[in-house]
Design an enzyme around this catalytic site. Sequence first.
Site, short mmCIF file in Angstrom:
data_model
loop_
_atom_site.label_atom_id
_atom_site.label_comp_id
_atom_site.label_asym_id
_atom_site.label_seq_id
_atom_site.Cartn_x
_atom_site.Cartn_y
_atom_site.Cartn_z
N HIS A 5 -9.06 21.23 -43.79
CA HIS A 5 -9.01 21.79 -42.45
C HIS A 5 -7.80 21.26 -41.69
O HIS A 5 -7.17 20.29 -42.12
CB HIS A 5 -10.30 21.49 -41.66
CG HIS A 5 -10.52 20.04 -41.38
ND1 HIS A 5 -11.28 19.25 -42.20
CD2 HIS A 5 -10.07 19.22 -40.40
CE1 HIS A 5 -11.30 18.02 -41.72
NE2 HIS A 5 -10.56 17.97 -40.63
N ARG A 9 -7.02 19.30 -30.90
CA ARG A 9 -7.83 18.84 -29.78
C ARG A 9 -7.85 19.92 -28.71
O ARG A 9 -6.84 20.56 -28.45
CB ARG A 9 -7.24 17.55 -29.21
CG ARG A 9 -7.47 16.37 -30.11
CD ARG A 9 -6.98 15.08 -29.45
NE ARG A 9 -7.37 13.94 -30.23
CZ ARG A 9 -6.69 13.48 -31.27
NH1 ARG A 9 -5.58 14.07 -31.64
NH2 ARG A 9 -7.13 12.43 -31.94
N GLU A 55 -10.61 22.66 -37.30
CA GLU A 55 -11.54 21.76 -36.62
C GLU A 55 -11.12 21.63 -35.17
O GLU A 55 -10.04 21.13 -34.88
CB GLU A 55 -11.53 20.38 -37.28
CG GLU A 55 -12.33 19.34 -36.53
CD GLU A 55 -12.02 17.93 -37.01
OE1 GLU A 55 -11.88 17.04 -36.15
OE2 GLU A 55 -11.89 17.72 -38.24
N ASN A 59 -13.19 15.99 -26.97
CA ASN A 59 -13.57 14.67 -26.47
C ASN A 59 -14.27 14.84 -25.13
O ASN A 59 -13.75 15.49 -24.23
CB ASN A 59 -12.34 13.77 -26.35
CG ASN A 59 -11.76 13.43 -27.71
OD1 ASN A 59 -12.47 13.00 -28.59
ND2 ASN A 59 -10.48 13.67 -27.88
N HIS A 73 2.02 25.22 -35.87
CA HIS A 73 1.19 26.39 -35.61
C HIS A 73 0.15 26.58 -36.70
O HIS A 73 0.26 26.03 -37.79
CB HIS A 73 2.05 27.65 -35.45
CG HIS A 73 2.77 28.05 -36.71
ND1 HIS A 73 4.06 27.65 -36.98
CD2 HIS A 73 2.38 28.79 -37.76
CE1 HIS A 73 4.43 28.15 -38.15
NE2 HIS A 73 3.43 28.84 -38.65
N GLU A 116 0.23 31.99 -35.42
CA GLU A 116 1.07 33.01 -36.04
C GLU A 116 0.17 34.03 -36.72
O GLU A 116 -0.76 33.66 -37.45
CB GLU A 116 2.00 32.37 -37.06
CG GLU A 116 2.90 33.36 -37.77
CD GLU A 116 3.80 32.70 -38.80
OE1 GLU A 116 4.82 33.30 -39.15
OE2 GLU A 116 3.47 31.58 -39.26
#
Length: 139
Positions: A5, A9, A55, A59, A73, A116
């Site tokens: 993966h 964030r 992923e 937070n 990207h 993209e």
Amino acid sequence: MKYLHTMVRVTDLDESLEFYCDKLGLVEVRRKDNPGGRYTLVFLAATGDENAQVELTYNWDPEEYTGGRNFGHLAYQVENIYETCQRLADGGVTISRPPRDGYMAFVRSPDGISIELLQKGGALPAQEPWASMENTGSW
């Protein structure tokens, strides 16, 4: 070695899920809340390609993230780049680099991550309004 993966964030999990799932078309594969670490992980994938995941790391305590472009990207192959870009534009997503060539376009997530989009099987014939559309912002 096997690709698992890519992690990005996010500052607003709901807004990010709306973008990645409702607009871009990814599906949630799994989710993990970690109260001790005060974060949530949400794994997303394109339907039929669940082994290539993104992923989203949220937070719980607010942080400021800058320079989303320095990440690089994410790239996804699409069945019809014009239809995909139109669906995204209709959903309020800015097409940063329109598919003028019938092959490649860029959009950005709510956190500034470049996405993209590449036409499956090679470029489609040039089509308006995309062929003459200017870039918007950076991509």
